[in-house]
Scaffold this motif. Structure first.
Motif, PDB file in Angstrom:
ATOM      1  N   THR A 204      39.788  44.615  45.439  1.00  0.00           N
ATOM      2  CA  THR A 204      39.327  43.234  45.350  1.00  0.00           C
ATOM      3  C   THR A 204      38.455  42.881  46.545  1.00  0.00           C
ATOM      4  OG1 THR A 204      40.041  40.937  44.988  1.00  0.00           O
ATOM      5  CG2 THR A 204      41.278  42.218  46.591  1.00  0.00           C
ATOM      6  N   SER A 205      37.795  41.746  46.429  1.00  0.00           N
ATOM      7  CA  SER A 205      37.123  41.108  47.562  1.00  0.00           C
ATOM      8  C   SER A 205      37.649  39.681  47.633  1.00  0.00           C
ATOM      9  CB  SER A 205      35.601  41.099  47.370  1.00  0.00           C
ATOM     10  OG  SER A 205      34.990  40.348  48.399  1.00  0.00           O
ATOM     11  N   LEU A 206      38.366  39.372  48.675  1.00  0.00           N
ATOM     12  CA  LEU A 206      39.013  38.066  48.766  1.00  0.00           C
ATOM     13  C   LEU A 206      38.013  36.926  48.922  1.00  0.00           C
ATOM     14  CD1 LEU A 206      42.056  38.994  51.010  1.00  0.00           C
ATOM     15  CD2 LEU A 206      42.089  38.442  48.571  1.00  0.00           C
ATOM     16  N   THR A 207      36.756  37.254  49.250  1.00  0.00           N
ATOM     17  CA  THR A 207      35.742  36.207  49.348  1.00  0.00           C
ATOM     18  C   THR A 207      35.148  35.862  47.984  1.00  0.00           C
ATOM     19  OG1 THR A 207      34.013  37.844  49.793  1.00  0.00           O
ATOM     20  CG2 THR A 207      35.138  36.887  51.708  1.00  0.00           C
ATOM     21  N   ALA A 208      35.442  36.660  46.982  1.00  0.00           N
ATOM     22  CA  ALA A 208      34.926  36.394  45.638  1.00  0.00           C
ATOM     23  C   ALA A 208      35.767  35.317  44.958  1.00  0.00           C
ATOM     24  CB  ALA A 208      34.941  37.670  44.806  1.00  0.00           C
ATOM     25  N   PRO A 209      35.178  34.580  44.022  1.00  0.00           N
ATOM     26  CA  PRO A 209      35.961  33.598  43.275  1.00  0.00           C
ATOM     27  C   PRO A 209      37.156  34.280  42.596  1.00  0.00           C
ATOM     28  CG  PRO A 209      33.617  33.291  42.856  1.00  0.00           C
ATOM     29  CD  PRO A 209      33.750  34.573  43.615  1.00  0.00           C
ATOM     30  N   ASP A 210      38.337  33.755  42.864  1.00  0.00           N
ATOM     31  CA  ASP A 210      39.578  34.300  42.299  1.00  0.00           C
ATOM     32  C   ASP A 210      39.793  35.760  42.675  1.00  0.00           C
ATOM     33  OD1 ASP A 210      41.903  33.609  40.997  1.00  0.00           O
ATOM     34  OD2 ASP A 210      41.204  34.277  39.031  1.00  0.00           O
ATOM     35  N   GLY A 211      39.302  36.154  43.852  1.00  0.00           N
ATOM     36  CA  GLY A 211      39.512  37.529  44.299  1.00  0.00           C
ATOM     37  C   GLY A 211      40.976  37.862  44.537  1.00  0.00           C
ATOM     38  N   ILE A 212      41.799  36.841  44.722  1.00  0.00           N
ATOM     39  CA  ILE A 212      43.214  37.066  44.964  1.00  0.00           C
ATOM     40  C   ILE A 212      43.979  37.320  43.669  1.00  0.00           C
ATOM     41  CG2 ILE A 212      43.903  34.639  44.788  1.00  0.00           C
ATOM     42  CD1 ILE A 212      45.242  37.262  47.317  1.00  0.00           C
ATOM     43  N   ALA A 213      43.330  37.169  42.521  1.00  0.00           N
ATOM     44  CA  ALA A 213      44.022  37.210  41.226  1.00  0.00           C
ATOM     45  C   ALA A 213      44.905  38.440  41.025  1.00  0.00           C
ATOM     46  CB  ALA A 213      43.012  37.083  40.086  1.00  0.00           C
ATOM     47  N   PRO A 214      44.439  39.670  41.322  1.00  0.00           N
ATOM     48  CA  PRO A 214      45.319  40.817  41.081  1.00  0.00           C
ATOM     49  C   PRO A 214      46.565  40.811  41.962  1.00  0.00           C
ATOM     50  CG  PRO A 214      43.311  41.512  42.195  1.00  0.00           C
ATOM     51  CD  PRO A 214      43.096  40.102  41.763  1.00  0.00           C
ATOM     52  N   VAL A 215      46.437  40.280  43.171  1.00  0.00           N
ATOM     53  CA  VAL A 215      47.598  40.202  44.066  1.00  0.00           C
ATOM     54  C   VAL A 215      48.550  39.110  43.583  1.00  0.00           C
ATOM     55  CG1 VAL A 215      48.367  40.041  46.461  1.00  0.00           C
ATOM     56  CG2 VAL A 215      46.082  40.927  45.942  1.00  0.00           C
ATOM     57  N   THR A 216      47.999  37.988  43.152  1.00  0.00           N
ATOM     58  CA  THR A 216      48.821  36.906  42.621  1.00  0.00           C
ATOM     59  C   THR A 216      49.606  37.372  41.407  1.00  0.00           C
ATOM     60  OG1 THR A 216      47.183  35.300  43.389  1.00  0.00           O
ATOM     61  CG2 THR A 216      48.789  34.530  41.781  1.00  0.00           C
ATOM     62  N   ALA A 217      48.960  38.117  40.527  1.00  0.00           N
ATOM     63  CA  ALA A 217      49.643  38.625  39.334  1.00  0.00           C
ATOM     64  C   ALA A 217      50.801  39.528  39.721  1.00  0.00           C
ATOM     65  CB  ALA A 217      48.649  39.374  38.449  1.00  0.00           C
ATOM     66  N   TRP A 218      50.595  40.380  40.719  1.00  0.00           N
ATOM     67  CA  TRP A 218      51.669  41.258  41.178  1.00  0.00           C
ATOM     68  C   TRP A 218      52.822  40.452  41.769  1.00  0.00           C
ATOM     69  CZ3 TRP A 218      53.758  42.177  46.040  1.00  0.00           C
ATOM     70  CH2 TRP A 218      54.606  43.291  46.139  1.00  0.00           C
ATOM     71  N   VAL A 219      52.512  39.438  42.576  1.00  0.00           N
ATOM     72  CA  VAL A 219      53.567  38.607  43.162  1.00  0.00           C
ATOM     73  C   VAL A 219      54.376  37.913  42.068  1.00  0.00           C
ATOM     74  CG1 VAL A 219      54.024  36.535  44.558  1.00  0.00           C
ATOM     75  CG2 VAL A 219      52.394  38.258  45.367  1.00  0.00           C
ATOM     76  N   ARG A 220      53.702  37.414  41.057  1.00  0.00           N
ATOM     77  CA  ARG A 220      54.423  36.772  39.949  1.00  0.00           C
ATOM     78  C   ARG A 220      55.365  37.771  39.260  1.00  0.00           C
ATOM     79  NH1 ARG A 220      49.300  33.782  38.729  1.00  0.00           N
ATOM     80  NH2 ARG A 220      49.664  31.612  39.306  1.00  0.00           N
ATOM     81  N   GLU A 221      54.936  39.003  39.119  1.00  0.00           N
ATOM     82  CA  GLU A 221      55.801  40.027  38.523  1.00  0.00           C
ATOM     83  C   GLU A 221      57.041  40.256  39.389  1.00  0.00           C
ATOM     84  OE1 GLU A 221      53.451  43.512  38.095  1.00  0.00           O
ATOM     85  OE2 GLU A 221      52.242  42.721  36.434  1.00  0.00           O
ATOM     86  N   GLN A 222      56.845  40.304  40.702  1.00  0.00           N
ATOM     87  CA  GLN A 222      57.988  40.489  41.603  1.00  0.00           C
ATOM     88  C   GLN A 222      58.952  39.313  41.521  1.00  0.00           C
ATOM     89  OE1 GLN A 222      57.968  43.611  43.024  1.00  0.00           O
ATOM     90  NE2 GLN A 222      56.097  43.607  41.787  1.00  0.00           N
TER      91      GLN A 222
END
Length: 231
Positions: A204-222
Motif C-alpha cells: 500500500t501507499s498510506l498517502t493514497a486515498p484509502d491507502g489504509i484499507a487493506p490494513v483496516t480490513a485485517w484489523v477488522r478480521e482480528q
C-alpha cells in the motif's frame, strides 16, 4: 538461505498471554502492536487506522520512543483521537526492551488507558523505530503488524528477520515510490512470500486515498475473531 517460518526465526516470546478479561470480568481490548524501521510509516499507519475506525470502535494508543514523546505528539497534533486516549512510553533504551523483554511500562500504560477511558475495543501499541529484528511479547499484544517501505529497495523482504518473517501482518508501504528508487514490487512480493509462507502481506501507499484499507480490513478480521471467543 531461507528459513522456514515454522523452523526459522523465533516467535514472539516472554510472558504468557494475558487473560482475555479485565478484573471486573468484562472483555479487555484487543491489543495490536506495530513495529518496523525508522521512517517506514508506523505512526502514519496508527494515525490512518484511528481515523478509519474511530467512528465504530473505542480505540486508544500507546506510543514508544527512546527519549521523547514525538510519535504521541504527532498523533495529538493531528487529532486522530482525543488526547486522553493517547499515551507515551519513554523507553530510555533499545525499543526491544520495552516491547519484548521488560514489558511492564507498556503493560501498565495499556491497563491505565482501559481504566481511564474504557471499555475499549482496540489498543494500538506502536514500537519505537527499530530494525528488522523487532518483535512484541505475547504478554503485551495479541497480534503484531510489521511495517517496511520500498525506499530501502526491494531487498528488504529478502533480508528476513523476525519482524518480516513472523509478524501476523507485513505491510509494505510507500509503493508509489517504487519507480523512483528502482524497487520491483513483484520481487518484494515473491521474497515476502518466501519468508512468510501463508502469512498475509499488504502492499500500500498510506498517502493514497484509502491507502489504509487493506490494513483496516485485517484489523477488522482480528477483532471479529477476538470477540467470537467467549470470555
Amino acid at each position: 538461505m531461507h528459513l522456514d517460518h515454522a523452523e526459522g526465526f523465533p516467535q514472539r516470546h516472554t510472558y504468557s498471554a494475558p487473560l482475555r478479561t479485565r478484573p471486573d470480568g468484562r472483555r479487555r481490548a484487543l491489543r495490536i502492536g506495530l513495529g518496523g524501521p525508522v521512517g517506514s510509516g508506523k505512526t502514519a499507519t496508527v494515525a490512518a487506522l484511528c481515523r478509519a475506525l474511530r467512528g465504530e470502535l473505542s480505540i486508544a494508543v500507546v506510543t514508544n520512543d527512546i527519549y521523547t514523546r514525538e510519535d504521541a505528539e504527532f498523533l495529538l497534533r493531528n487529532a486522530v483521537l482525543p488526547a486522553e486516549r493517547i499515551t507515551a512510553v519513554e523507553t530510555g533504551a533499545c525499543p526491544h526492551t520495552a516491547i519484548r523483554d521488560d514489558i511492564s511500562a507498556n503493560l501498565e500504560a495499556v491497563e491505565d488507558l482501559e481504566e481511564a477511558v474504557g471499555p475499549l475495543d482496540l489498543v494500538l501499541v506502536e514500537s519505537g523505530g527499530d530494525n528488522l529484528t523487532a518483535t512484541f511479547s505475547k504478554g503485551l499484544v495479541d497480534a503484531q503488524v510489521f511495517v517496511i517501505d520500498v525506499a530501502g529497495g526491494d531487498k528488504v523482504p529478502r533480508k528476513g528477520g523476525p519482524g518480516v518473517s513472523t509478524a501476523d501482518l507485513l505491510v509494505v508501504n510507500k509503493t508509489d515510490l517504487a519507480p523512483m528508487v528502482g524497487a520491483d514490487l513483484g520481487v518484494m512480493a515473491r521474497d515476502a512470500a518466501a519468508q512468510r509462507g501463508t502469512l498475509p502481506v499488504a502492499f500500500t501507499s498510506l498517502t493514497a486515498p484509502d491507502g489504509i484499507a487493506p490494513v483496516t480490513a485485517w484489523v477488522r478480521e482480528q477483532l471479529a475473531a477476538w470477540t467470537a471467543v467467549p470470555v
